[in-house]
Design a protein around this motif. Structure first.
Motif, PDB file in Angstrom:
ATOM      1  N   PHE A   1       0.854  -1.179   0.000  1.00  0.00           N
ATOM      2  CA  PHE A   1       0.000   0.000   0.000  1.00  0.00           C
ATOM      3  C   PHE A   1       0.897   1.238   0.000  1.00  0.00           C
ATOM      4  O   PHE A   1       1.841   1.321   0.776  1.00  0.00           O
ATOM      5  CB  PHE A   1      -0.901   0.025   1.238  1.00  0.00           C
ATOM      6  N   LEU A   2       0.579   2.174  -0.866  1.00  0.00           N
ATOM      7  CA  LEU A   2       1.346   3.410  -0.964  1.00  0.00           C
ATOM      8  C   LEU A   2       0.385   4.585  -0.908  1.00  0.00           C
ATOM      9  O   LEU A   2      -0.739   4.496  -1.412  1.00  0.00           O
ATOM     10  CB  LEU A   2       2.139   3.467  -2.271  1.00  0.00           C
ATOM     11  N   GLY A   3       0.809   5.685  -0.317  1.00  0.00           N
ATOM     12  CA  GLY A   3      -0.044   6.864  -0.274  1.00  0.00           C
ATOM     13  C   GLY A   3       0.453   7.884   0.719  1.00  0.00           C
ATOM     14  O   GLY A   3       1.650   7.977   0.994  1.00  0.00           O
ATOM     15  N   VAL A   4      -0.481   8.659   1.278  1.00  0.00           N
ATOM     16  CA  VAL A   4      -0.159   9.654   2.296  1.00  0.00           C
ATOM     17  C   VAL A   4      -1.192   9.554   3.410  1.00  0.00           C
ATOM     18  O   VAL A   4      -2.301   9.046   3.212  1.00  0.00           O
ATOM     19  CB  VAL A   4      -0.163  11.091   1.707  1.00  0.00           C
ATOM     20  N   CYS A   5      -0.809  10.025   4.590  1.00  0.00           N
ATOM     21  CA  CYS A   5      -1.756  10.038   5.711  1.00  0.00           C
ATOM     22  C   CYS A   5      -1.521  11.294   6.538  1.00  0.00           C
ATOM     23  O   CYS A   5      -0.471  11.939   6.444  1.00  0.00           O
ATOM     24  CB  CYS A   5      -1.592   8.791   6.578  1.00  0.00           C
ATOM     25  N   LYS A   6      -2.511  11.641   7.343  1.00  0.00           N
ATOM     26  CA  LYS A   6      -2.349  12.773   8.245  1.00  0.00           C
ATOM     27  C   LYS A   6      -1.248  12.469   9.257  1.00  0.00           C
ATOM     28  O   LYS A   6      -1.022  11.323   9.628  1.00  0.00           O
ATOM     29  CB  LYS A   6      -3.659  13.047   8.979  1.00  0.00           C
ATOM     30  N   GLU A   7      -0.588  13.516   9.696  1.00  0.00           N
ATOM     31  CA  GLU A   7       0.465  13.348  10.694  1.00  0.00           C
ATOM     32  C   GLU A   7      -0.102  12.761  11.982  1.00  0.00           C
ATOM     33  O   GLU A   7       0.603  12.041  12.707  1.00  0.00           O
ATOM     34  CB  GLU A   7       1.134  14.689  10.963  1.00  0.00           C
ATOM     35  N   SER A   8      -1.379  12.995  12.254  1.00  0.00           N
ATOM     36  CA  SER A   8      -1.999  12.509  13.487  1.00  0.00           C
ATOM     37  C   SER A   8      -2.572  11.099  13.345  1.00  0.00           C
ATOM     38  O   SER A   8      -3.133  10.565  14.303  1.00  0.00           O
ATOM     39  CB  SER A   8      -3.132  13.460  13.896  1.00  0.00           C
ATOM     40  N   PHE A   9      -2.433  10.482  12.157  1.00  0.00           N
ATOM     41  CA  PHE A   9      -2.996   9.149  11.951  1.00  0.00           C
ATOM     42  C   PHE A   9      -2.307   8.144  12.869  1.00  0.00           C
ATOM     43  O   PHE A   9      -1.087   8.135  13.014  1.00  0.00           O
ATOM     44  CB  PHE A   9      -2.821   8.738  10.489  1.00  0.00           C
ATOM     45  N   LEU A  10      -3.095   7.268  13.492  1.00  0.00           N
ATOM     46  CA  LEU A  10      -2.547   6.256  14.412  1.00  0.00           C
ATOM     47  C   LEU A  10      -1.987   5.108  13.586  1.00  0.00           C
ATOM     48  O   LEU A  10      -2.719   4.320  12.994  1.00  0.00           O
ATOM     49  CB  LEU A  10      -3.646   5.754  15.361  1.00  0.00           C
ATOM     50  N   ARG A  11      -0.675   5.011  13.551  1.00  0.00           N
ATOM     51  CA  ARG A  11      -0.010   4.010  12.729  1.00  0.00           C
ATOM     52  C   ARG A  11       0.069   2.669  13.453  1.00  0.00           C
ATOM     53  O   ARG A  11       0.086   2.595  14.675  1.00  0.00           O
ATOM     54  CB  ARG A  11       1.401   4.484  12.355  1.00  0.00           C
ATOM     55  N   ASN A  12       0.203   1.603  12.640  1.00  0.00           N
ATOM     56  CA  ASN A  12       0.420   0.249  13.162  1.00  0.00           C
ATOM     57  C   ASN A  12      -0.652  -0.127  14.191  1.00  0.00           C
ATOM     58  O   ASN A  12      -0.368  -0.722  15.227  1.00  0.00           O
ATOM     59  CB  ASN A  12       1.815   0.125  13.779  1.00  0.00           C
ATOM     60  N   THR A  13      -1.870   0.265  13.904  1.00  0.00           N
ATOM     61  CA  THR A  13      -2.980  -0.067  14.792  1.00  0.00           C
ATOM     62  C   THR A  13      -3.995  -0.877  14.005  1.00  0.00           C
ATOM     63  O   THR A  13      -3.819  -1.172  12.817  1.00  0.00           O
ATOM     64  CB  THR A  13      -3.649   1.209  15.329  1.00  0.00           C
ATOM     65  N   LEU A  14      -5.100  -1.242  14.680  1.00  0.00           N
ATOM     66  CA  LEU A  14      -6.148  -2.015  14.025  1.00  0.00           C
ATOM     67  C   LEU A  14      -7.130  -1.123  13.273  1.00  0.00           C
ATOM     68  O   LEU A  14      -8.091  -1.619  12.700  1.00  0.00           O
ATOM     69  CB  LEU A  14      -6.896  -2.860  15.064  1.00  0.00           C
ATOM     70  N   ILE A  15      -6.930   0.194  13.282  1.00  0.00           N
ATOM     71  CA  ILE A  15      -7.814   1.108  12.572  1.00  0.00           C
ATOM     72  C   ILE A  15      -7.581   0.951  11.072  1.00  0.00           C
ATOM     73  O   ILE A  15      -6.443   0.968  10.604  1.00  0.00           O
ATOM     74  CB  ILE A  15      -7.568   2.561  12.997  1.00  0.00           C
ATOM     75  N   SER A  16      -8.658   0.811  10.300  1.00  0.00           N
ATOM     76  CA  SER A  16      -8.531   0.630   8.857  1.00  0.00           C
ATOM     77  C   SER A  16      -7.981   1.902   8.218  1.00  0.00           C
ATOM     78  O   SER A  16      -8.465   3.000   8.500  1.00  0.00           O
ATOM     79  CB  SER A  16      -9.892   0.292   8.244  1.00  0.00           C
ATOM     80  N   PRO A  17      -6.970   1.780   7.334  1.00  0.00           N
ATOM     81  CA  PRO A  17      -6.399   2.953   6.655  1.00  0.00           C
ATOM     82  C   PRO A  17      -7.294   3.424   5.527  1.00  0.00           C
ATOM     83  O   PRO A  17      -7.093   3.087   4.359  1.00  0.00           O
ATOM     84  CB  PRO A  17      -5.053   2.431   6.141  1.00  0.00           C
ATOM     85  N   LEU A  18      -8.306   4.223   5.857  1.00  0.00           N
ATOM     86  CA  LEU A  18      -9.250   4.745   4.877  1.00  0.00           C
ATOM     87  C   LEU A  18      -9.203   6.264   4.874  1.00  0.00           C
ATOM     88  O   LEU A  18      -8.690   6.886   5.815  1.00  0.00           O
ATOM     89  CB  LEU A  18     -10.667   4.264   5.204  1.00  0.00           C
ATOM     90  N   ALA A  19      -9.788   6.862   3.820  1.00  0.00           N
ATOM     91  CA  ALA A  19      -9.747   8.321   3.683  1.00  0.00           C
ATOM     92  C   ALA A  19     -10.438   9.022   4.845  1.00  0.00           C
ATOM     93  O   ALA A  19      -9.967  10.064   5.318  1.00  0.00           O
ATOM     94  CB  ALA A  19     -10.381   8.728   2.357  1.00  0.00           C
ATOM     95  N   ASN A  20     -11.542   8.438   5.324  1.00  0.00           N
ATOM     96  CA  ASN A  20     -12.230   9.100   6.433  1.00  0.00           C
ATOM     97  C   ASN A  20     -11.462   8.992   7.744  1.00  0.00           C
ATOM     98  O   ASN A  20     -11.799   9.644   8.731  1.00  0.00           O
ATOM     99  CB  ASN A  20     -13.654   8.527   6.593  1.00  0.00           C
ATOM    100  N   ASN A  21     -10.425   8.147   7.792  1.00  0.00           N
ATOM    101  CA  ASN A  21      -9.535   8.072   8.955  1.00  0.00           C
ATOM    102  C   ASN A  21      -8.252   8.889   8.751  1.00  0.00           C
ATOM    103  O   ASN A  21      -7.324   8.806   9.558  1.00  0.00           O
ATOM    104  CB  ASN A  21      -9.169   6.623   9.259  1.00  0.00           C
ATOM    105  N   GLY A  22      -8.220   9.619   7.638  1.00  0.00           N
ATOM    106  CA  GLY A  22      -7.037  10.457   7.387  1.00  0.00           C
ATOM    107  C   GLY A  22      -5.953   9.745   6.620  1.00  0.00           C
ATOM    108  O   GLY A  22      -4.780  10.070   6.738  1.00  0.00           O
ATOM    109  N   TYR A  23      -6.349   8.763   5.788  1.00  0.00           N
ATOM    110  CA  TYR A  23      -5.347   7.995   5.037  1.00  0.00           C
ATOM    111  C   TYR A  23      -5.815   7.848   3.594  1.00  0.00           C
ATOM    112  O   TYR A  23      -6.948   7.432   3.328  1.00  0.00           O
ATOM    113  CB  TYR A  23      -5.172   6.615   5.685  1.00  0.00           C
ATOM    114  N   TRP A  24      -4.956   8.219   2.650  1.00  0.00           N
ATOM    115  CA  TRP A  24      -5.274   8.106   1.230  1.00  0.00           C
ATOM    116  C   TRP A  24      -4.236   7.195   0.590  1.00  0.00           C
ATOM    117  O   TRP A  24      -3.039   7.492   0.574  1.00  0.00           O
ATOM    118  CB  TRP A  24      -5.242   9.484   0.573  1.00  0.00           C
ATOM    119  N   GLN A  25      -4.700   6.057   0.064  1.00  0.00           N
ATOM    120  CA  GLN A  25      -3.763   5.033  -0.366  1.00  0.00           C
ATOM    121  C   GLN A  25      -4.166   4.447  -1.715  1.00  0.00           C
ATOM    122  O   GLN A  25      -5.272   4.653  -2.206  1.00  0.00           O
ATOM    123  CB  GLN A  25      -3.731   3.885   0.647  1.00  0.00           C
TER     124      GLN A  25
END
Length: 456
Positions: A361-385
């Motif tokens: 997976f490649l993209g960008v995320c907000k600086e405040s995004f919780l990394r390496n967690t169980l939260i799905s990396p989606l746009a509404n969570n601040g992640y664009w991939q």
């Protein structure tokens, strides 16, 4: 050799500094220098008041000189010493002043010139700092030795720089060779694309040609039948015009109905559809984008997932399938790492190379995004991939898959490109309100996969 040199010095000491011959009945001045009486009186001829020593310029108060009996005897003894070839050579090597033909005994520190005692009296060196040759030689010998150390250091630095230049030359050659390989690869990809495009257009032209030909034939049949009907109607009308009034009016209704119901001829238009032969989308624009907006990125070791192995240059991470039973959390978490550099304005491009087999997976995320967690990396969570899958088979050789990511922060767009064939893959549009971090992730289901930041 040392004995010969000492003997030559003894010969010089027993010589008059003025005539350079053996001292004849030597006399000594107040300052202690020895001369032939005739030589020193000739040198002082015409002088009044003070009489300078020709060697050290000490001012003697008068012309009174003391006869040096001991030196006179020593000179006689020196005369009797046979002169060898080496001694004569040493004597011949004694430098003389070219103007006054006297022994060079002084050194001018201002003009850096050798001079004799006479030069000091009659030349422009009178007010210059003068020192004996031995003292000057010792001083400049020390200075040259210091220069030897400095120049040795300079030489070592120059050698280091030269080695770097040689290394840079080989690096330039290596890069040029790499770029040539990439150019050959791109040309082959472009040639393949153009051949496919040509075949498709050629096939479309054949289909269109056949369709137009069939329509033209059918239209020709209709025109021929229309001409036949017109010809028959024209013949009947001509015959009717030759009949009597009664016969002409008999059946005129039938002819008039046939004339009025005659269909208008439809002419088929044979205009062909023009095919445009174009380069792949974004091909030329992508090159300009890379040259203008490419940035240097490194991965942040503080954000790397425990299952990822980061390289020492912080430009690549590798995921290896764990041996034994995997951790249940690892099956649902997202092994990822962020870039050390954040983006909060402008347009930026970076590229990665994928080696191995698996999903990434490649993209960008907000600086405040919780990394390496169980939260799905989606746009509404601040992640664009953009999710991709690499395999060992397919048109792209293993280890050669390259992906480009372009971020336009103000426009709110993230675009993904296949750099192997310079084609557009995918785009995301949104509104960005805080700093974004380039994001690199490998699915835990992958076998062995490496993501490397590269420069293209």
């Amino acid at each position: 050799m040392a004995f010969a040199a000492s003997l030559a010095k003894l010969q010089a000491e027993a010589s008059c500094p003025i005539c350079l011959d053996h001292l004849r009945d030597p006399v000594t001045t107040e300052c202690g220098h020895n001369f032939c009486p005739s030589c020193i009186h000739q040198r002082w001829e015409g002088l009044q008041g003070t009489f300078p020593c020709p060697v050290c310029l000490h001012h003697c108060p008068d012309r009174s000189l003391k006869r040096n009996t001991q030196l006179c005897h020593m000179t006689e003894i020196v005369k009797q010493i046979p002169t060898s070839g080496s001694q004569r050579k040493l004597q011949e090597e004694i430098s003389l002043c070219k103007k006054h033909h006297e022994v060079l005994t002084l050194f001018c520190e201002k003009d850096l010139e050798l001079m004799c005692a006479q030069c000091r009296v009659v030349s422009h060196h009178q007010n210059h700092p003068l020192i004996p040759i031995e003292e000057a030689a010792a001083s400049y010998r020390r200075m040259l030795k210091r220069h030897i150390g400095a120049f040795t250091n300079h030489l070592e630095v120059a050698e280091t720089v030269y080695k770097k230049q040689v290394a840079n030359t080989w690096e330039v050659k290596r890069k040029m060779e790499k770029w040539r390989e990439e150019l050959d690869f791109e040309c082959k990809e472009l040639k393949c694309f153009l051949e496919i495009e040509r075949d498709e257009i050629d096939n479309d032209l054949l289909i269109e040609e056949k369709d137009v030909e069939e329509k033209l034939i059918e239209n020709g049949r209709q025109i021929s039948y229309h001409m036949f009907r017109l010809s028959n109607l024209l013949s009947e009308i001509e015959e009717k015009c030759l009949q009597t009034d009664l016969d002409l009016l008999t059946g005129i209704k039938s002819i008039q109905n046939r004339y009025g119901n005659l269909e208008t001829l439809t002419i088929f238009s044979c205009e062909l559809q023009k095919e445009f032969f174009t380069l792949p989308p974004h091909y030329l624009g992508l090159h300009k984008m890379i040259l203008t907006f490419q940035v240097e990125l490194t991965m942040d070791p503080k954000t790397v997932h425990p299952d990822l192995i980061m390289s020492s240059d912080r430009r690549s991470v590798t995921y290896m399938t764990p041996h034994g039973f995997p951790n249940p959390q690892d099956l649902t978490s997202y092994p990822a790492v962020l870039s050390s550099e954040g983006i909060d304005a402008g347009r930026h491009f970076w590229a990665v190379k994928i080696t191995g087999t698996g999903e990434y997976f490649l993209g960008v995320c907000k600086e405040s995004f919780l990394r390496n967690t169980l939260i799905s990396p989606l746009a509404n969570n601040g992640y664009w991939q953009y999710q991709l899958l690499t395999r060992t088979c397919g048109p792209v050789p293993r280890g050669q898959r390259m992906i480009g990511i372009f971020l336009d922060y103000e426009l709110g767009e993230v675009s993904f490109y296949n750099l192997n064939n310079k084609s557009y893959l995918y785009g995301i549009a949104d509104t960005f309100t805080e700093k974004l971090m380039p994001y690199f992730s490998i699915a835990s289901s992958s076998e062995s996969l490496t993501i490397s930041i590269i420069r293209v």
